[in-house]
Design a protein around this motif. Structure first.
Motif, short mmCIF file in Angstrom:
data_model
loop_
_atom_site.label_atom_id
_atom_site.label_comp_id
_atom_site.label_asym_id
_atom_site.label_seq_id
_atom_site.Cartn_x
_atom_site.Cartn_y
_atom_site.Cartn_z
N TYR A 49 27.03 33.99 36.87
CA TYR A 49 28.46 34.01 37.21
C TYR A 49 29.25 33.14 36.23
O TYR A 49 30.31 33.54 35.74
CB TYR A 49 28.68 33.53 38.64
N MET A 102 33.12 43.09 36.75
CA MET A 102 33.53 42.68 38.09
C MET A 102 32.55 43.18 39.15
O MET A 102 32.37 42.53 40.19
CB MET A 102 34.94 43.18 38.38
N LYS A 103 31.92 44.32 38.89
CA LYS A 103 30.88 44.81 39.81
C LYS A 103 29.70 43.83 39.79
O LYS A 103 29.17 43.44 40.84
CB LYS A 103 30.43 46.21 39.39
N VAL A 138 29.83 40.69 39.01
CA VAL A 138 30.31 39.45 39.64
C VAL A 138 30.27 39.58 41.17
O VAL A 138 29.85 38.67 41.88
CB VAL A 138 31.74 39.14 39.13
N SER A 139 30.69 40.74 41.68
CA SER A 139 30.64 40.99 43.12
C SER A 139 29.20 40.86 43.63
O SER A 139 28.93 40.22 44.65
CB SER A 139 31.19 42.39 43.40
N ILE A 180 28.01 37.21 43.63
CA ILE A 180 28.52 36.46 44.79
C ILE A 180 27.64 36.77 46.00
O ILE A 180 27.21 35.87 46.73
CB ILE A 180 30.00 36.81 45.08
N ALA A 181 27.35 38.06 46.20
CA ALA A 181 26.49 38.45 47.32
C ALA A 181 25.10 37.80 47.21
O ALA A 181 24.46 37.50 48.22
CB ALA A 181 26.37 39.97 47.38
N PRO A 235 32.18 31.33 43.83
CA PRO A 235 33.30 31.27 42.86
C PRO A 235 34.08 29.97 42.96
O PRO A 235 34.49 29.41 41.94
CB PRO A 235 34.17 32.46 43.26
N GLU A 236 34.30 29.48 44.18
CA GLU A 236 35.10 28.26 44.34
C GLU A 236 34.38 27.06 43.72
O GLU A 236 34.96 26.31 42.94
CB GLU A 236 35.37 27.98 45.82
N SER A 266 34.34 27.47 39.84
CA SER A 266 35.66 27.21 39.24
C SER A 266 35.96 25.72 39.21
O SER A 266 36.48 25.20 38.23
CB SER A 266 36.77 27.90 40.04
#
Lengths: 333, 333
Positions: free
Chosen positions: A162, A182-183, A185-186, A189-190, A195-196, A199
């Protein structure tokens, strides 16, 4: 399984199945995608029972040290003392082997060099090279590769990957922020990437001195009468006074390119050695690389640098004067 | 088809099939998600042959004017002159009908009020209300809704919805940057949204005066000896001198919360009416809302505001002194 159909990619996948000890590396002055790709590939290969060594010429930048496994990246000079042997060296995100480091000769360690990159290829690099510039980042390719060779992506690997996609797309703001990125990245995340958290670690871990310096340097902001050229200046005194260093200036100029009237943004740095270093940025169509080349500078169309033998005042006067003329070819009034 | 299984959601989908003229609105001082959701739902319903009116109490903020269709959003005062009739009013991203505007009575225009929101529900709102806080944004819900009612998403609708998800997740940096949000974003890119264009429009369209002011205000940055409390000050003179206004100060404080040592960041604004306005931000665990409440301020745990009757110097001295004590409950040394 990913859908990468490419002969060299298949060859790399095939080679990997039989390897036992792999050296993984990337380029000098590594960015987020380099660290991410090296660490994720290393962790993935280890899950398949392989032994890996991660090495770079430069140390891991402060903001990427939170990536689990980055502490295992060693500098090449340590490797040179031990002279180990590897089945292969995997060189990631590198368009020319020289970029690993001028002093590094991978052939000392191994007979096989494999290269994976997403930049437009500049030269053949390694024995087998898979380069596909449709990918956002090398991390996105590594994500596909790990899936293809049967690695179960752990939350730690997902986090690293990520970071790679996020940083190489400029926080999902550059043109390479594709549907496929973005796929990925999705899915990451799963698989456990936050992401938080990421970042916060990458974009919100500034040294105080850097923000103090940013304020002082932005305070010098000036515009030509049209508002199309904006510039800031930094002297060694102000950098020292803030307890900062030259690296802390790196992204200050991006604040200028966020101004809607600006076509060209310039940072003048007076490092008090009789030379003035310029960082040039274009917001839209102006080619700042072509301007920099006239002064033996270099870079890209939208981001270049050059050095002038001048005082700060003379450098500013001369360059702003020339740019007023130069941008007429690009910008309609 | 999306997988939303919810009785109220199904009722809204069912109602929409028979409606002919729909009023679509959102809250006062609209953000990106509001504008995006209103415009996208409006454009989608029109593609199904319905007539739509888009209305807000406030004008569309400058940075969202690039969204195709946003020019059709009218202010409620215009509606009040015409007194049209609608089959229903769809109220988006609103937790209480008062948030549409204290002066707006939707019942004047219609007998049916439908509400769609992703915030934690505060009160029943409208006749049928679908609220699901697992969504990143109202735009993400609208994307599902439009798909469910058979709208073919155009590039313009995709662009609007992308703006909604991007801005409500803080540029994909907040906790609500979920796998499902990123999957939606991936699909919106494939449908024609350009992340680069949208980022440029939303994040890189600053007025020059704003950046000049940012530099000047950041130059005032000070820290308490521990480095945990950082503060900046802005006076009316400096705002005027930069040709800026008070709104231009909005995000300056975020630069402070990016400093790794900081626990509390404070902006003191002296607007020369004998009052000092404070914006408080917490980087980690400190509850700044509780602090602000002591002074009749308000906000959230991590972002609050309050007003003091004091001179700038007195306000700074008093608040920093109190915060040194206050953060001891939260931060271990």
């Amino acid at each position: 399984m990913s859908k990468i159909i490419d002969e060299n990619y298949s060859k790399i996948v095939e080679k990997l199945s039989s390897l036992k000890h792999v050296l993984i590396t990337s380029h000098i002055n590594p960015d987020g995608d380099n660290i991410a790709s090296v660490v994720a590939l290393g962790a993935g290969l280890e899950l398949l029972g392989k032994s890996v060594t991660l090495a770079l010429v430069s140390p891991v930048p402060h903001i990427y040290k939170f990536i689990s496994g980055s502490e295992r990246i060693v500098e090449f000079k340590k490797l040179d003392e031990e002279r180990p042997c590897f089945d292969c060296a995997m060189v990631l995100d590198v368009g020319s082997l020289k970029r690993v480091g001028e002093t590094v000769d991978l052939r000392k360690y191994t007979g096989l060099v494999l290269n994976i990159d997403h930049h437009v290829k500049t030269e053949n690099c390694g024995d087998i090279s898979f380069v596909d510039s449709s990918y956002s980042s090398t991390a996105e390719i590594i994500y596909n590769l790990l899936t293809d060779i049967g690695v179960k992506i752990t939350p730690e690997i997902a986090e690293a990957l990520y970071v790679g996609v996020m940083t190489d797309t400029g926080g999902f703001q550059f043109q390479n922020t594709t549907a496929s990125a973005m796929k990925a990245v999705s899915e990451l995340i799963a698989l456990g990437a936050s992401p938080e958290k990421i970042s916060q670690k990458v974009y919100f871990s500034n040294r105080a001195a850097k923000i103090v310096l940013m304020g002082k340097v932005l305070s010098t902001l000036k515009f030509d009468p049209s508002g199309k050229i904006g510039w800031i200046t930094a002297t060694k005194e102000v950098i020292d006074e803030c307890g900062a260093n030259s690296d802390d200036l790196e992204n200050v100029i991006n604040n200028l390119t966020s101004i809607e009237t600006i076509e060209v943004a310039i940072l003048f740095r007076d490092l008090h050695d009789g030379k003035i270093k310029l960082s040039l940025r274009a917001r839209n169509s102006v080619d700042v690389q072509k301007f920099a080349l006239k002064y033996q500078g270099g870079g890209h169309k939208k981001a270049s640098g050059m050095v002038l033998d001048a005082t700060l005042e003379d450098a500013v006067n001369r360059v702003i004067f020339e740019f007023r003329d130069y941008i007429r070819d690009y910008v309609k009034n």
